[in-house]
Each structure stands twice: as structure tokens, then as C-alpha cells.
Design an enzyme around this catalytic site. Structure first.
Site, PDB file in Angstrom:
ATOM      1  N   LYS A 196       0.741  -1.194   0.055  1.00  0.00           N
ATOM      2  CA  LYS A 196      -0.264   0.061  -0.036  1.00  0.00           C
ATOM      3  C   LYS A 196       0.773   1.009   0.406  1.00  0.00           C
ATOM      4  O   LYS A 196       2.034   1.679   1.021  1.00  0.00           O
ATOM      5  CB  LYS A 196      -0.918  -0.263   1.557  1.00  0.00           C
ATOM      6  CG  LYS A 196      -1.670   1.313   1.596  1.00  0.00           C
ATOM      7  CD  LYS A 196      -2.691   0.758   2.011  1.00  0.00           C
ATOM      8  CE  LYS A 196      -3.581   2.571   3.019  1.00  0.00           C
ATOM      9  NZ  LYS A 196      -4.654   2.224   3.967  1.00  0.00           N
ATOM     10  N   ARG A 218       1.177  10.067   5.859  1.00  0.00           N
ATOM     11  CA  ARG A 218       1.138   9.016   5.808  1.00  0.00           C
ATOM     12  C   ARG A 218       2.631   8.616   5.743  1.00  0.00           C
ATOM     13  O   ARG A 218       2.547   7.002   5.229  1.00  0.00           O
ATOM     14  CB  ARG A 218      -0.057   7.768   5.578  1.00  0.00           C
ATOM     15  CG  ARG A 218      -1.131   8.361   6.305  1.00  0.00           C
ATOM     16  CD  ARG A 218      -2.845   6.742   6.420  1.00  0.00           C
ATOM     17  NE  ARG A 218      -3.762   7.840   6.065  1.00  0.00           N
ATOM     18  CZ  ARG A 218      -4.625   8.366   6.660  1.00  0.00           C
ATOM     19  NH1 ARG A 218      -3.864   8.174   8.374  1.00  0.00           N
ATOM     20  NH2 ARG A 218      -5.874   8.100   6.797  1.00  0.00           N
ATOM     21  N   LYS A 249      -2.376  -1.163  -3.904  1.00  0.00           N
ATOM     22  CA  LYS A 249      -3.057  -0.617  -3.535  1.00  0.00           C
ATOM     23  C   LYS A 249      -2.149   1.362  -3.748  1.00  0.00           C
ATOM     24  O   LYS A 249      -1.136   0.811  -3.516  1.00  0.00           O
ATOM     25  CB  LYS A 249      -4.702  -0.555  -2.261  1.00  0.00           C
ATOM     26  CG  LYS A 249      -4.531   0.538  -1.891  1.00  0.00           C
ATOM     27  CD  LYS A 249      -5.397   0.984  -0.931  1.00  0.00           C
ATOM     28  CE  LYS A 249      -6.408   1.885  -0.210  1.00  0.00           C
ATOM     29  NZ  LYS A 249      -6.686   1.494   0.782  1.00  0.00           N
ATOM     30  N   SER A 275     -10.018   4.920  -4.496  1.00  0.00           N
ATOM     31  CA  SER A 275     -11.288   6.775  -4.727  1.00  0.00           C
ATOM     32  C   SER A 275     -10.793   7.572  -5.448  1.00  0.00           C
ATOM     33  O   SER A 275     -11.527   8.439  -5.897  1.00  0.00           O
ATOM     34  CB  SER A 275     -11.526   7.184  -2.987  1.00  0.00           C
ATOM     35  OG  SER A 275     -10.323   7.864  -2.834  1.00  0.00           O
ATOM     36  N   TYR A 314     -15.239   1.105  -6.357  1.00  0.00           N
ATOM     37  CA  TYR A 314     -17.041   1.780  -6.499  1.00  0.00           C
ATOM     38  C   TYR A 314     -17.519   1.962  -7.560  1.00  0.00           C
ATOM     39  O   TYR A 314     -18.737   1.888  -7.785  1.00  0.00           O
ATOM     40  CB  TYR A 314     -16.336   3.083  -5.919  1.00  0.00           C
ATOM     41  CG  TYR A 314     -15.451   3.410  -4.989  1.00  0.00           C
ATOM     42  CD1 TYR A 314     -16.081   3.794  -3.568  1.00  0.00           C
ATOM     43  CD2 TYR A 314     -13.757   3.324  -4.885  1.00  0.00           C
ATOM     44  CE1 TYR A 314     -14.792   3.118  -2.069  1.00  0.00           C
ATOM     45  CE2 TYR A 314     -13.299   3.355  -4.023  1.00  0.00           C
ATOM     46  CZ  TYR A 314     -13.962   3.744  -2.383  1.00  0.00           C
ATOM     47  OH  TYR A 314     -12.624   3.070  -1.814  1.00  0.00           O
TER      48      TYR A 314
HETATM   49  C1  PBG Z   1      -7.399   3.151   5.670  1.00  0.00           C
HETATM   50  C2  PBG Z   1      -7.631   3.207   4.055  1.00  0.00           C
HETATM   51  C3  PBG Z   1      -7.687   4.225   3.456  1.00  0.00           C
HETATM   52  C4  PBG Z   1      -8.078   3.471   2.032  1.00  0.00           C
HETATM   53  C5  PBG Z   1      -8.678   2.088   2.696  1.00  0.00           C
HETATM   54  N1  PBG Z   1      -8.206   2.001   3.835  1.00  0.00           N
HETATM   55  C6  PBG Z   1      -6.836   5.486   3.002  1.00  0.00           C
HETATM   56  C7  PBG Z   1      -6.039   5.262   3.662  1.00  0.00           C
HETATM   57  O1  PBG Z   1      -5.034   5.170   3.211  1.00  0.00           O
HETATM   58  O2  PBG Z   1      -5.326   6.539   3.935  1.00  0.00           O
HETATM   59  C8  PBG Z   1      -8.170   4.053   0.760  1.00  0.00           C
HETATM   60  C9  PBG Z   1      -9.588   3.741   0.227  1.00  0.00           C
HETATM   61  C10 PBG Z   1      -9.353   4.269  -1.285  1.00  0.00           C
HETATM   62  O3  PBG Z   1      -9.138   5.839  -1.364  1.00  0.00           O
HETATM   63  O4  PBG Z   1     -10.433   4.203  -1.991  1.00  0.00           O
HETATM   64  N2  PBG Z   1      -7.879   2.748   6.437  1.00  0.00           N
END
Ligand code: PBG
Length: 323
Positions: A196, A218, A249, A275, A314
Site C-alpha cells: 500500500k 502517512r 493499492k 477513490s 466503487y
Molecule cells: C485506511 C484506508 C484508506 C483507504 C482504504 N483503507 C485510506 C488511507 O490509507 O488513507 C483508501 C481507499 C480509497 O482511497 O478508496 N483505513
């Protein structure tokens, strides 16, 4: 043998021939639909950054689950928005929280549907980080593992088929596996968000899940976008710790990573079409700049072609009509 004997266009001549020789396909069962279940609302609330996506109640989640079954989707993944947040994210393992409640209600209504839960504390901490903070304001890896294990257990007790840790703490897959097995949940699977990246493409989600960090970013726990070898290391560690499935991801900016992980590991592999990727398509379509159904079909195909077995997206419900 080459041109004029060889003519690849022969097999592109008709739709029938093109279908016959298509190497990669997408099916509704490849899609996992993310849902944002909120305890703080009494009716659906639209998310400004993600047209067509809503914060929903537990009752709405059951309706979505029935629709997912009717459409033949592969499953759901649930995110929770609690009424109250604190520094340690204790609401993440509240048995009356939105996620365990929704899991139980969905399993009651449509037991055959695969239900996954996102395991992370950022939606439950008042500071918005994916872990517990030290006095210096850094995310304390090992202290966070305990909370993640509790959250995963809470989801397993409610009946989740799969728990999916998305926090990027070191050692969390092992800690969660141990906690689950210790309580007899040997059949609850772990889908690790193994690879990620610290990505700008999560922006719209942070409005949806109300989890933007109040300070900093983050990058101290999520991966650096320049790194590919490190992705293999992250995946290997999660396999060794007992992950049942892996995920990469975001999706589109990391197709090369998806491909590499696919080549090196045998576990089922997911891609998260996040997203920001969704928001870009929606914005371009709304501006009349792109043909949305064709673009969505092509991008979902690209994730499958790169190596994903399934896709968190989505677009899931619309895409069933478009593929
Ligand atoms: C953290 C989490 C995130 C997403 C899924 N799980 C956000 C992040 O790491 O800031 C992002 C998913 C997306 O952008 O569709 N719980």
C-alpha cells in the site's frame, strides 16, 4: 513467416472473432464493493468527492448486500464511521460499532455473500492516523498491533469471512492470525493490503471515511511511490506471517507492481481501484470528456490483465452493466 502471410487483423475482423481470442475478461464476481457504514447518520449521505457513493446506515448496508447478491458481485468490504473517536481508536473494536453490526445484519440476510472488513484505526482515532501515537507524535508500531488484533477479532466474532488490514504496521498479519486462532477463528481469512503506497489518490476516501490525518501524513508507514523491490519484500513478509490473499493499492498507477507480485506469489491477488481513480473518471465523464462505461471497462480489464484476480472498486454495481 511474416507480412503479407501474417496478418493479426484477421482475428479482429468480427466481434465474434474478437470475443473468441480475448485473453482477459472481467466478470461481476471479480468485483468487491466498498461500503461506508456510519453510526452517526439516520439516512444515506452523499459524499461530495465521490459522486454516486454514500455514507450509509446498517439497514442500507443490508439492502446493498441483497443487491450485490442479485448482481453476482464477488463480495463487499465494509468501512466504519463511529459516533465518537479517541486517541487510541477504541471504537475500532466496539462490538456495537457500525462494522460488526452491519456484518451481523448482512450475514443474517444473505449468508452466502462474501463479507470483508477493513481493519485499521484511522476511522476511529481523533488524530486520524492509522495507529496509536507515541508522546513524540509518531505512530507506535507495536502498540498498534494489539488494537488491530482486537478489531479483527471483533469483526470475526460478528461473522466476517475475511478481515483486511490496511494500516501498514510491521507484523500485523502475524498478530491478527495469532489472535484469531487463539479464539478459535481458524477459518477467518486474512486479505492483506500488503503493498500500500502513500498516495494522493486516497484523497476522496478521506472525506468519505472522515479520516484525514490532523497533522503530518502517512509516509512514515505507507510505502514510497518510487519503490518496487520493497513491494516484493512487503508481500513476502505477509505471506510468511500467514496472509491468505494479497492486495496492491492503488491500482492504476501501480500496474507494474501488480504484475510483479502476480509473477512472484501464488496467493489470490486483489487490486484496489481507489477513490481518486474513481473520482477522476467521474469528473471527466461529468465534463463530457470521456465515455464512462468504456473507460471503466478498459481500466478494470487493465487491472485483471496486470494480474489481479479480484478488484475492489466503487464502479462495481455500474460495471456489471458495462462489461
Ligand atoms: C485506511 C484506508 C484508506 C483507504 C482504504 N483503507 C485510506 C488511507 O490509507 O488513507 C483508501 C481507499 C480509497 O482511497 O478508496 N483505513
Amino acid at each position: 513467416m511474416s507480412f503479407p502471410t501474417e496478418r493479426p487483423r484477421r482475428l479482429r475482423r468480427t466481434p465474434g472473432l474478437r470475443t473468441l481470442v480475448r485473453e482477459t475478461t472481467v466478470a461481476p464476481s471479480d468485483f468487491i464493493l466498498p461500503l461506508f457504514v456510519s453510526e452517526a447518520i439516520t439516512e444515506k449521505r452523499p459524499i461530495g468527492t465521490m459522486p454516486g457513493v454514500f455514507q450509509i446506515t446498517v439497514a442500507d448496508a443490508v439492502a446493498e448486500a441483497r443487491e450485490a447478491v442479485a448482481l453476482g458481485l464477488g463480495g463487499l468490504i465494509l468501512f466504519g464511521l463511529p459516533k465518537a473517536k479517541d486517541a487510541r481508536g477504541t471504537a475500532a473494536y466496539d462490538p456495537n460499532g457500525p462494522v460488526p453490526k452491519a456484518v451481523a445484519a448482512i450475514k443474517d440476510a444473505v449468508p452466502e455473500l462474501v463479507v470483508m472488513t477493513d481493519v485499521c484505526v484511522d476511522e476511529y482515532t481523533d488524530h486520524g492516523h492509522c495507529g496509536i501515537l507515541t508522546a513524540e507524535g509518531e505512530v507506535d508500531n507495536d502498540a498498534t498491533l494489539e488494537v488491530l488484533a482486537q478489531a479483527a477479532l471483533c469483526h470475526a466474532r460478528a461473522g466476517a469471512d475475511v478481515v483486511a488490514p490496511s494500516d501498514m504496521m510491521d507484523g500485523r498479519v502475524g498478530a491478527i492470525r495469532k489472535a484469531l486462532d487463539g479464539e478459535g477463528f481458524t477459518g477467518t481469512a486474512i486479505l492483506s493490503y500488503a503493498v500500500k503506497y502513500a498516495s494522493a489518490f486516497y484523497g476522496p476516501f478521506r472525506e468519505a471515511a472522515e479520516c484525514a490525518p490532523k497533522f503530518g501524513d502517512r509516509a512514515g508507514y505507507q510505502m514510497d511511490p518510487g519503490n518496487a523491490r520493497e513491494a516484493m519484500r512487503e508481500a513476502r513478509l505477509d505471506v510468511e506471517e500467514g496472509a491468505d490473499m494479497l492486495m496492491v493499492k492503488p491500482g492504476l498507477p501501480y500496474l507494474d507492481i501488480l504484475h510483479r507480485v502476480r509473477e512472484a506469489f501464488d496467493l489470490p491477488l486483489g487490486a484496489y481501484n481507489v477513490s481518486g481513480e474513481y473520482a477522476m473518471i467521474k469528473a471527466a465523464a461529468a465534463a463530457g470528456m470521456i465515455d464512462e462505461p468504456r473507460a471503466v471497462r478498459e481500466l478494470l480489464l487493465s487491472l485483471r490483465r496486470a494480474g489481479a484476480d479480484f478488484i475492489l472498486t466503487y464502479h462495481a454495481k455500474d460495471a456489471v452493466k458495462w462489461i
